[in-house]
Design an enzyme around this catalytic site. Structure first.
Site, PDB file in Angstrom:
ATOM      1  N   GLY A  76       0.974  -0.834  -0.040  1.00 24.68           N
ATOM      2  CA  GLY A  76       0.123  -0.051   0.010  1.00 24.68           C
ATOM      3  C   GLY A  76       0.609   1.417   0.036  1.00 24.68           C
ATOM      4  O   GLY A  76       1.754   1.094   0.489  1.00 24.68           O
ATOM      5  N   GLY A 150      -5.593  -7.900  -6.784  1.00 24.03           N
ATOM      6  CA  GLY A 150      -4.300  -7.696  -7.100  1.00 24.03           C
ATOM      7  C   GLY A 150      -3.201  -9.006  -6.923  1.00 24.03           C
ATOM      8  O   GLY A 150      -3.664 -10.084  -6.889  1.00 24.03           O
ATOM      9  N   ILE A 152      -1.699  -9.586  -4.270  1.00 25.97           N
ATOM     10  CA  ILE A 152      -1.724 -10.627  -3.056  1.00 25.97           C
ATOM     11  C   ILE A 152      -3.184 -11.181  -2.888  1.00 25.97           C
ATOM     12  O   ILE A 152      -3.102 -12.454  -2.414  1.00 25.97           O
ATOM     13  CB  ILE A 152      -1.884  -9.424  -1.996  1.00 25.97           C
ATOM     14  N   ARG A 176     -12.220  -8.114 -15.160  1.00 24.04           N
ATOM     15  CA  ARG A 176     -11.347  -8.696 -16.314  1.00 24.04           C
ATOM     16  C   ARG A 176     -11.223 -10.205 -16.181  1.00 24.04           C
ATOM     17  O   ARG A 176     -11.748 -10.804 -15.234  1.00 24.04           O
ATOM     18  CB  ARG A 176      -9.777  -8.106 -15.803  1.00 24.04           C
ATOM     19  N   ARG A 232      -6.421  -2.914   4.823  1.00 23.20           N
ATOM     20  CA  ARG A 232      -6.152  -2.053   5.999  1.00 23.20           C
ATOM     21  C   ARG A 232      -7.293  -1.658   6.795  1.00 23.20           C
ATOM     22  O   ARG A 232      -8.390  -1.843   6.386  1.00 23.20           O
ATOM     23  CB  ARG A 232      -5.914  -0.646   4.944  1.00 23.20           C
ATOM     24  N   ASP A 255      -6.312  -8.889  10.708  1.00 21.60           N
ATOM     25  CA  ASP A 255      -4.731  -8.359  10.832  1.00 21.60           C
ATOM     26  C   ASP A 255      -4.524  -7.059  10.923  1.00 21.60           C
ATOM     27  O   ASP A 255      -3.676  -6.266  11.329  1.00 21.60           O
ATOM     28  CB  ASP A 255      -3.916  -9.263   9.755  1.00 21.60           C
ATOM     29  N   HIS A 279      -1.110  -6.742  12.810  1.00 27.11           N
ATOM     30  CA  HIS A 279      -0.507  -6.228  11.428  1.00 27.11           C
ATOM     31  C   HIS A 279       0.679  -6.655  11.377  1.00 27.11           C
ATOM     32  O   HIS A 279       1.875  -6.239  11.019  1.00 27.11           O
ATOM     33  CB  HIS A 279      -0.766  -4.720  11.409  1.00 27.11           C
ATOM     34  N   GLY A 281       0.978  -9.229   8.484  1.00 22.82           N
ATOM     35  CA  GLY A 281       0.839  -9.789   7.538  1.00 22.82           C
ATOM     36  C   GLY A 281       2.438  -9.936   6.732  1.00 22.82           C
ATOM     37  O   GLY A 281       2.381 -10.973   6.063  1.00 22.82           O
TER      38      GLY A 281
END
Length: 316
Positions: A76, A150, A152, A176, A232, A255, A279, A281
């Site tokens: 991010g 994306g 991840i 897509r 987030r 997380d 947090h 990850g």
């Protein structure tokens, strides 16, 4: 003439950096401490300290009048966005695609399995010498929805493959096709949520995704569903989540939280059916070698005046 490069790790610990004598690059170490290593105006390549927050990330930006590249070590970029307006035009902002996929996907699977199979309860039972046998939900045969597809999100699906899920649906900003199947647009979320047993959030934090998981989103989730947030904290409306989990209708594995770090006394700590990790990850043994390879590769391309990877925007 030499040009300063600010790195969050000592240069002698990063294999493959262009040699200063050949590249004209002068490597300086700054991990977010109170004193800058040199005049920010002389910095041409700024690698942002990892996990030090927005205040640290943006502190030198206004004085970086010569900077050409800002490289984050996170997927991010929300922690540097507040300072981008002070940069000159033409600065390339690059993220850390390729660094966190393995670690974040691992934790996602761990959170899902721990939540479904009752691991937190087993740990509490062990502390009390209680034998908590019984039947628990499996990931097998579950319907999974990945919101944010994306690199991840794709890595998460790769690791879901052996678990015999009934199906995996994918949602991203725009629709897509991928090798694994169709990716639906965010506008399709309301129709997809009622079918999902597990909803995974792996989307970046943007104006479009801030507060995406609100009362309406949670109300559309099926009874007994699990919400997993590895994106987030502000992607989820905390007040709405608290109200939903208090009913026992859904559970959550987080997380990331809003606020973060989660302060002592916050009701999320003790909400029923909520598993919290702090947090972590991307914070694993896999981070450092991948981060150093990214920096060495980007600086080699920068020194050779070749196109950089992972450019997410250019200031204008």
């Amino acid at each position: 003439m030499t040009a300063d490069v600010w790195l969050p790790f000592p240069a002698d610990e990063i294999e493959g950096l262009p040699a200063p004598a050949d590249s004209g690059l002068n490597y300086l170490f700054w991990d977010g401490g109170p004193d800058f290593p040199a005049d920010p105006a002389d910095c041409v390549f700024y690698a942002v300290p990892y996990m030090k927050g927005t205040e640290v990330a943006v502190r030198p930006l206004a004085a970086m009048t010569s900077v050409a590249v800002v490289q984050t070590l996170s997927a991010g970029i929300d922690h540097v966005e507040p300072g981008l307006g002070s940069l000159p035009a033409g600065v390339r902002l690059c993220n850390a695609k390729g660094v966190h996929e393995a670690s974040t996907a691992e934790l996602t699977i761990a959170l899902i399995l721990a939540s479904l199979r009752g691991i937190p309860g087993f740990v509490r039972g062990q502390d009390r010498e209680e034998w908590r046998s019984g039947f628990y939900p499996a990931l097998a045969d579950k319907s999974v929805l990945i919101v944010g597809y994306g690199s991840i999100g794709a890595a998460i699906e790769d690791r879901l493959a052996p678990f015999e899920c009934a199906r995996v649906a994918r949602v991203a900003r725009s629709a897509r096709a991928t090798e694994r199947g169709e990716v639906r647009a965010l506008a399709d979320l309301p129709a997809l949520l009622p079918d999902a047993d597990v909803v995974i959030l792996s989307t970046p934090l943007t104006e479009q995704t801030k507060g995406l998981v609100n009362a309406g989103f949670l109300a559309r989730m099926k009874d007994g569903a699990l919400l997993v947030n590895v994106a987030r904290g502000p992607v989820v409306d905390t007040k709405a989540l608290l109200a939903a989990v208090e009913t026992g209708r859904i559970t959550a594995a987080l997380d990331v939280t809003d606020p973060e770090p989660l302060p002592a006394g916050h009701p999320l700590w003790h909400s029923p059916g909520v598993l919290i990790s702090p947090h972590v990850g991307g914070s694993t043994s896999a981070f450092m070698p991948r981060a150093k390879r990214l920096l060495a590769g980007q600086l080699s391309r920068f020194a050779a005046k070749e196109p950089l990877r992972n450019v997410v925007l250019t200031t204008g």
